[in-house]
Design an enzyme around this catalytic site. Structure first.
Site, PDB file in Angstrom:
ATOM      1  N   GLY A 150      34.152 -43.505  21.244  1.00 54.21           N
ATOM      2  CA  GLY A 150      34.056 -44.461  20.141  1.00 54.21           C
ATOM      3  C   GLY A 150      32.909 -44.121  19.213  1.00 54.21           C
ATOM      4  CE1 TYR A 151      29.866 -40.643  20.595  1.00 54.36           C
ATOM      5  CE2 TYR A 151      29.355 -38.880  19.060  1.00 54.36           C
ATOM      6  CZ  TYR A 151      29.173 -39.477  20.271  1.00 54.36           C
ATOM      7  OH  TYR A 151      28.307 -38.922  21.184  1.00 54.36           O
ATOM      8  CD  GLU A 200      33.775 -34.256  19.960  1.00 58.87           C
ATOM      9  OE1 GLU A 200      32.764 -34.970  19.791  1.00 58.87           O
ATOM     10  OE2 GLU A 200      34.899 -34.542  19.505  1.00 58.87           O
TER      11      GLU A 200
HETATM   12  C1  LIG Z   1      42.661 -35.018  15.910  1.00 63.08           C
HETATM   13  C2  LIG Z   1      41.450 -35.853  15.721  1.00 63.08           C
HETATM   14  C3  LIG Z   1      40.912 -36.542  16.797  1.00 63.08           C
HETATM   15  C4  LIG Z   1      39.783 -37.347  16.628  1.00 63.08           C
HETATM   16  N1  LIG Z   1      39.307 -38.027  17.712  1.00 63.08           N
HETATM   17  C5  LIG Z   1      38.230 -38.837  17.571  1.00 63.08           C
HETATM   18  C6  LIG Z   1      37.753 -39.592  18.681  1.00 63.08           C
HETATM   19  O1  LIG Z   1      38.293 -39.528  19.788  1.00 63.08           O
HETATM   20  N2  LIG Z   1      36.694 -40.401  18.493  1.00 63.08           N
HETATM   21  C7  LIG Z   1      36.060 -40.497  17.297  1.00 63.08           C
HETATM   22  O2  LIG Z   1      35.085 -41.230  17.213  1.00 63.08           O
HETATM   23  N3  LIG Z   1      36.487 -39.808  16.204  1.00 63.08           N
HETATM   24  C8  LIG Z   1      37.568 -38.979  16.325  1.00 63.08           C
HETATM   25  N4  LIG Z   1      38.032 -38.270  15.224  1.00 63.08           N
HETATM   26  C9  LIG Z   1      37.410 -38.483  13.929  1.00 63.08           C
HETATM   27  C10 LIG Z   1      36.579 -37.299  13.416  1.00 63.08           C
HETATM   28  O3  LIG Z   1      35.362 -37.228  14.107  1.00 63.08           O
HETATM   29  C11 LIG Z   1      36.383 -37.515  11.922  1.00 63.08           C
HETATM   30  O4  LIG Z   1      37.663 -37.406  11.309  1.00 63.08           O
HETATM   31  C12 LIG Z   1      35.460 -36.484  11.312  1.00 63.08           C
HETATM   32  O5  LIG Z   1      34.143 -36.646  11.776  1.00 63.08           O
HETATM   33  C13 LIG Z   1      35.455 -36.541   9.766  1.00 63.08           C
HETATM   34  O6  LIG Z   1      35.249 -37.862   9.323  1.00 63.08           O
HETATM   35  P1  LIG Z   1      36.250 -38.538   8.271  1.00 63.08           P
HETATM   36  O7  LIG Z   1      37.645 -38.347   8.764  1.00 63.08           O
HETATM   37  O8  LIG Z   1      35.768 -39.923   8.035  1.00 63.08           O
HETATM   38  O9  LIG Z   1      36.119 -37.679   6.954  1.00 63.08           O
HETATM   39  P2  LIG Z   1      34.973 -37.809   5.842  1.00 63.08           P
HETATM   40  O10 LIG Z   1      33.643 -37.862   6.479  1.00 63.08           O
HETATM   41  O11 LIG Z   1      35.348 -38.926   4.918  1.00 63.08           O
HETATM   42  O12 LIG Z   1      35.122 -36.422   5.093  1.00 63.08           O
HETATM   43  C14 LIG Z   1      36.082 -36.196   4.051  1.00 63.08           C
HETATM   44  C15 LIG Z   1      35.870 -34.793   3.491  1.00 63.08           C
HETATM   45  O13 LIG Z   1      34.550 -34.684   2.917  1.00 63.08           O
HETATM   46  C16 LIG Z   1      33.864 -33.582   3.495  1.00 63.08           C
HETATM   47  N5  LIG Z   1      32.447 -33.914   3.676  1.00 63.08           N
HETATM   48  C17 LIG Z   1      31.929 -35.092   4.115  1.00 63.08           C
HETATM   49  N6  LIG Z   1      30.581 -35.012   4.195  1.00 63.08           N
HETATM   50  C18 LIG Z   1      30.243 -33.750   3.850  1.00 63.08           C
HETATM   51  C19 LIG Z   1      29.001 -33.043   3.758  1.00 63.08           C
HETATM   52  N7  LIG Z   1      27.846 -33.620   4.063  1.00 63.08           N
HETATM   53  N8  LIG Z   1      29.037 -31.740   3.356  1.00 63.08           N
HETATM   54  C20 LIG Z   1      30.214 -31.130   3.029  1.00 63.08           C
HETATM   55  N9  LIG Z   1      31.426 -31.767   3.097  1.00 63.08           N
HETATM   56  C21 LIG Z   1      31.435 -33.040   3.503  1.00 63.08           C
HETATM   57  C22 LIG Z   1      34.513 -33.355   4.853  1.00 63.08           C
HETATM   58  O14 LIG Z   1      34.347 -32.024   5.290  1.00 63.08           O
HETATM   59  C23 LIG Z   1      35.965 -33.696   4.557  1.00 63.08           C
HETATM   60  O15 LIG Z   1      36.632 -32.580   4.025  1.00 63.08           O
HETATM   61  C24 LIG Z   1      39.162 -37.457  15.361  1.00 63.08           C
HETATM   62  C25 LIG Z   1      39.698 -36.748  14.269  1.00 63.08           C
HETATM   63  C26 LIG Z   1      40.824 -35.970  14.423  1.00 63.08           C
HETATM   64  C27 LIG Z   1      41.373 -35.231  13.243  1.00 63.08           C
END
Ligand SMILES: Cc1cc2nc3c(=O)[nH]c(=O)nc-3n(C[C@H](O)[C@H](O)[C@H](O)COP(=O)(O)OP(=O)(O)OC[C@H]3O[C@@H](n4cnc5c(N)ncnc54)[C@H](O)[C@@H]3O)c2cc1C
Length: 384
Positions: free
Chosen positions: A132-133, A248
């Site tokens: 739950g992150y 991870e």
């Molecule tokens: C298959 C899958 C399983 C997952 N499982 C889990 C889970 O079990 N538990 C959990 O907690 N989360 C989970 N996640 C979530 C995952 O950790 C997030 O999707 C990821 O951290 C990106 O966050 P976001 O989707 O909010 O995208 P955003 O943070 O909104 O990013 C959108 C875009 O902006 C870019 N971006 C954002 N900030 C920056 C920066 N500082 N520099 C350059 N580019 C940037 C990103 O690279 C991306 O292209 C999962 C995701 C997937 C796809």
């Protein structure tokens, strides 16, 4: 014979005697993997037996101490076990966020009671964990998380929402980042463990266009969490969270190894198109280099000598490499590879695997974010 040679011979004999033939084939999909847990339905008797015998020996987590359910093996012995399993194509007996993520964090930050309580269950595959992150407003900017945990004396009261929680609907427990103070962004986060059957926890699967639902929205409505389920210090959960993320990312970087021992050229067979054949050959060179680097990386990590940003570099390299691998598999398969439903295509195995690789460079932190970490902490670029 040296001690290690004896260990190798004994390990080889034990694996030959105990690894069922069905478990000597690559895992075909996430659903084909063994996840363990209270409600897990085993795909076969062989799958159950393989998890059980490896768990009893502590070899699901060979390098964890014996008192916490591990095998108590040295780094050199662990490596031999890995090599001997690879030699007979033995599957990983247990895919588990408990093993690859929470366990290392508990070993470093957990109390003695927490280690004794949670680690042996993880090693034996009895409890399945979810992470739950992420929240609707906190993905890459994870420290922006808002899920709140109020101090109520003997327990915390948790309210908020998580998203993209992989397998939250199948997990038994969650490791969860919560806000315990608003005074500082990173310094107001704590790391809690709780049972998904606690009152006030609910999950809603997110259905993907493929019809498959690997993750959920997860809601907490006045969930009571006993204080002894806090890991590390209150408001210092960010340290635990980052340490866990390193593990991870190590786990996800393994995608770069492609799950098999053969080169892509060998796996694809004769390729008529010379340009594609050359691309595959170049890919195989990169894949071999990655595999060699990965061995070195795991050795450094196990010895506690890896640079803290190295998992980011490996995660970036491994997931981008795996995306390339599947692009090439699709190119070699031509339009047939896009077929989605038939038994002939095994329900679109190639296409589904290809699409899944896209998510590997998002989960655990996106490629862009990993590049940012490498730029700042390894290359020390100005302004990064
Ligand atoms: C298959 C899958 C399983 C997952 N499982 C889990 C889970 O079990 N538990 C959990 O907690 N989360 C989970 N996640 C979530 C995952 O950790 C997030 O999707 C990821 O951290 C990106 O966050 P976001 O989707 O909010 O995208 P955003 O943070 O909104 O990013 C959108 C875009 O902006 C870019 N971006 C954002 N900030 C920056 C920066 N500082 N520099 C350059 N580019 C940037 C990103 O690279 C991306 O292209 C999962 C995701 C997937 C796809």
């Amino acid at each position: 014979m040296s001690d290690l040679e004896t260990f190798r011979a004994d390990t080889r004999a034990w694996l030959e005697a105990n690894c069922p033939p069905e478990m000597r084939e690559p895992v075909r999909s996430e659903a084909d993997a063994c996840w363990g847990g209270r409600n897990f339905t085993f795909q076969s008797e062989a799958q159950k037996r393989w998890m059980t015998v490896m768990g009893e020996r502590g070899w699901t987590v060979p390098d964890w101490p014996k008192e916490y359910g591990g095998g108590g093996l040295s780094a050199a012995e662990t490596k031999i076990l890995r090599e001997e399993m690879k030699r007979i194509n033995a599957r990983n007996p247990l895919s588990s966020f408990g093993i690859s993520m929470l366990g290392p964090a508990l070993l470093k930050y957990g109390t003695e009671e927490q280690k004794k309580r949670f680690l042996p269950e993880i090693a034996r595959g009895e409890i399945r964990w979810c992470q739950g992150y992420s929240e609707p407003g906190a993905g890459s900017d994870l420290a922006g998380l808002q899920t709140k945990a109020e101090d109520k004396g003997d327990h915390y009261l948790v309210n908020g929402q998580k998203v993209w929680t992989s397998y939250a609907d199948k997990a038994d427990w969650i490791f969860c980042l919560v806000r315990t103070s608003t005074e500082s962004k990173h310094g107001g986060i704590s790391f809690l463990l709780f049972d998904m059957e606690s009152e006030g926890v609910s999950t809603k699967p997110i259905l993907l266009i493929s019809g498959y639902s690997p993750f959920c929205e997860t809601f907490f409505d006045n969930v009571k969490v006993p204080k002894d389920q806090l890991v590390g210090e209150v408001n210092r959960g960010w340290d635990v969270a980052k340490y866990l993320l390193g593990h991870e990312r190590e786990m996800i970087s393994g995608m770069g190894l492609g799950g098999g021992s053969s080169t892509l050229a060998k796996a694809l067979g004769e390729i008529d198109d010379p340009v594609l054949a050359a691309e595959v050959a170049l890919f195989d060179v990169d894949a071999l280099a990655f595999a060699a680097m990965s061995e070195h990386f795991i050795d450094q990590l196990k010895a506690g000598e890896a640079h803290p940003a190295l998992p980011s570099m490996m995660k970036y390299a491994g997931t981008e490499l795996n995306k390339k691998r599947h692009e090439l598999i699709m190119a070699a398969g031509g339009s047939d590879a896009l077929e989605w439903e038939s038994d002939r295509s095994r329900k679109g195995k190639s296409a589904r695997e290809w699409l899944r690789t896209k998510a590997n460079s998002i989960e655990g932190g996106t490629s862009e974010v990993q590049l940012g970490i490498v730029a700042k902490h390894i290359l020390q670029l100005p302004g990064a």
